[in-house]
Design a protein around this motif. Structure first.
Motif, PDB file in Angstrom:
ATOM      1  N   UNK A   1      -5.999  -2.584   2.041  1.00 43.73           N
ATOM      2  CA  UNK A   1      -6.434  -1.187   1.973  1.00 43.73           C
ATOM      3  C   UNK A   1      -7.940  -1.043   2.112  1.00 43.73           C
ATOM      4  N   UNK A   2      -8.699  -2.003   1.627  1.00 45.81           N
ATOM      5  CA  UNK A   2     -10.143  -1.908   1.529  1.00 45.81           C
ATOM      6  C   UNK A   2     -10.864  -2.180   2.819  1.00 45.81           C
TER       7      UNK A   2
ATOM      8  N   UNK B   1       0.810  -1.213   0.000  1.00 44.51           N
ATOM      9  CA  UNK B   1       0.000   0.000   0.000  1.00 44.51           C
ATOM     10  C   UNK B   1       0.849   1.270   0.000  1.00 44.51           C
ATOM     11  N   UNK B   2       0.329   2.306  -0.643  1.00 48.25           N
ATOM     12  CA  UNK B   2       0.928   3.628  -0.561  1.00 48.25           C
ATOM     13  C   UNK B   2       0.761   4.089   0.892  1.00 48.25           C
ATOM     14  N   UNK B   3       1.763   4.756   1.462  1.00 43.78           N
ATOM     15  CA  UNK B   3       1.616   5.226   2.845  1.00 43.78           C
ATOM     16  C   UNK B   3       0.331   6.045   3.031  1.00 43.78           C
ATOM     17  N   UNK B   4      -0.426   5.684   4.048  1.00 41.93           N
ATOM     18  CA  UNK B   4      -1.660   6.391   4.372  1.00 41.93           C
ATOM     19  C   UNK B   4      -2.889   5.944   3.618  1.00 41.93           C
ATOM     20  N   UNK B   5      -2.731   5.003   2.682  1.00 42.10           N
ATOM     21  CA  UNK B   5      -3.875   4.586   1.860  1.00 42.10           C
ATOM     22  C   UNK B   5      -4.976   3.948   2.700  1.00 42.10           C
ATOM     23  N   UNK B   6      -4.611   3.023   3.562  1.00 42.36           N
ATOM     24  CA  UNK B   6      -5.632   2.324   4.356  1.00 42.36           C
ATOM     25  C   UNK B   6      -6.420   3.300   5.225  1.00 42.36           C
ATOM     26  N   UNK B   7      -5.730   4.204   5.882  1.00 47.41           N
ATOM     27  CA  UNK B   7      -6.386   5.173   6.746  1.00 47.41           C
ATOM     28  C   UNK B   7      -7.291   6.113   5.950  1.00 47.41           C
TER      29      UNK B   7
ATOM     30  N   UNK C   1     -19.550   5.396  -0.237  1.00 50.44           N
ATOM     31  CA  UNK C   1     -19.133   4.174  -0.917  1.00 50.44           C
ATOM     32  C   UNK C   1     -17.805   4.427  -1.628  1.00 50.44           C
ATOM     33  N   UNK C   2     -16.913   3.445  -1.575  1.00 48.42           N
ATOM     34  CA  UNK C   2     -15.606   3.558  -2.212  1.00 48.42           C
ATOM     35  C   UNK C   2     -15.408   2.397  -3.171  1.00 48.42           C
ATOM     36  N   UNK C   3     -14.772   2.697  -4.288  1.00 49.33           N
ATOM     37  CA  UNK C   3     -14.511   1.675  -5.289  1.00 49.33           C
ATOM     38  C   UNK C   3     -13.184   1.920  -5.969  1.00 49.33           C
ATOM     39  N   UNK C   4     -12.831   0.984  -6.846  1.00 51.55           N
ATOM     40  CA  UNK C   4     -11.581   1.067  -7.596  1.00 51.55           C
ATOM     41  C   UNK C   4     -11.896   0.938  -9.078  1.00 51.55           C
TER      42      UNK C   4
ATOM     43  N   UNK D   1      -7.734  -8.650  -4.850  1.00 52.86           N
ATOM     44  CA  UNK D   1      -8.222  -9.139  -3.558  1.00 52.86           C
ATOM     45  C   UNK D   1      -7.219  -8.821  -2.453  1.00 52.86           C
ATOM     46  N   UNK D   2      -5.948  -8.886  -2.776  1.00 51.83           N
ATOM     47  CA  UNK D   2      -4.911  -8.538  -1.797  1.00 51.83           C
ATOM     48  C   UNK D   2      -4.962  -7.040  -1.470  1.00 51.83           C
TER      49      UNK D   2
END
Length: 182
Positions: free
Chosen positions: A83-84, A35-41, A52-55, A77-78
């Protein structure tokens, strides 16, 4: 820069490579996802606000024969695990010369995500690192935020309607315009 003050925001779509995760060209290996730093948060903050969030992601590695759709799905899926989770994944498996409607900067992925999420395209914000991400948003009638990386060209930064220094700032800009969805 900020998002349009007269347009409500009802959801966020993120690009995958170099936006949510460190870009590994043509990656279809779940073990190489970082993950890019801070992405999960940042993604958690958007979800916690009820968005709602998507890719939306181009994955021409499939068309190029470098990976199967199943391998790309396992990699996605990873990303979802690290991150998701994301409410929708829209993937273009085509190559640059395939003339499909879904490959960014065309609007297909954004429109598909809009339909799945039940959020009008004009209420979505696409967050990405290159002009194709912003082009797809514009073509679909959505707004966009550019989060530049080393790969982002100077002309893409200059042309971007909204630029954020990182994902945290991008999500903060979105949350400032977010609306409650029924």
């Amino acid at each position: 820069m900020a998002l349009s003050a007269d347009r409500p925001v009802g959801g966020i779509l993120f690009d995958r490579d170099d936006t949510l995760v460190v870009d590994v060209p043509y990656n279809a290996d779940p073990h190489r996802v970082v993950p890019v730093p801070g992405a999960r948060l940042a993604v958690q903050r958007a979800r916690a606000a009820g968005l709602p969030v998507g890719v939306v992601t181009n994955q021409s590695v499939i068309a190029r024969g470098g990976a199967t759709r199943a391998e790309v799905d396992a990699t996605n899926a990873r990303v979802d695990e690290l991150v998701g989770p994301f409410a929708v994944w829209c993937v273009c498996p085509h190559g640059p010369d395939d003339d499909c409607a879904c490959r960014k900067p065309r609007p297909g992925l954004v429109l598909q995500a809009s339909e799945v999420l039940g959020v009008p395209a004009e209420e979505l914000v696409v967050v990405g690192d290159i002009g194709a991400d912003l082009g797809a948003a514009a073509a679909a009638g959505a707004q966009s935020i550019l989060v530049p990386t080393r790969s982002t060209r100077a002309e893409e930064i200059a042309a971007a309607p909204t630029v954020a220094v990182d994902l945290a700032e991008a999500v903060a800009l979105v949350l400032a315009r977010a609306v409650e969805r029924p």
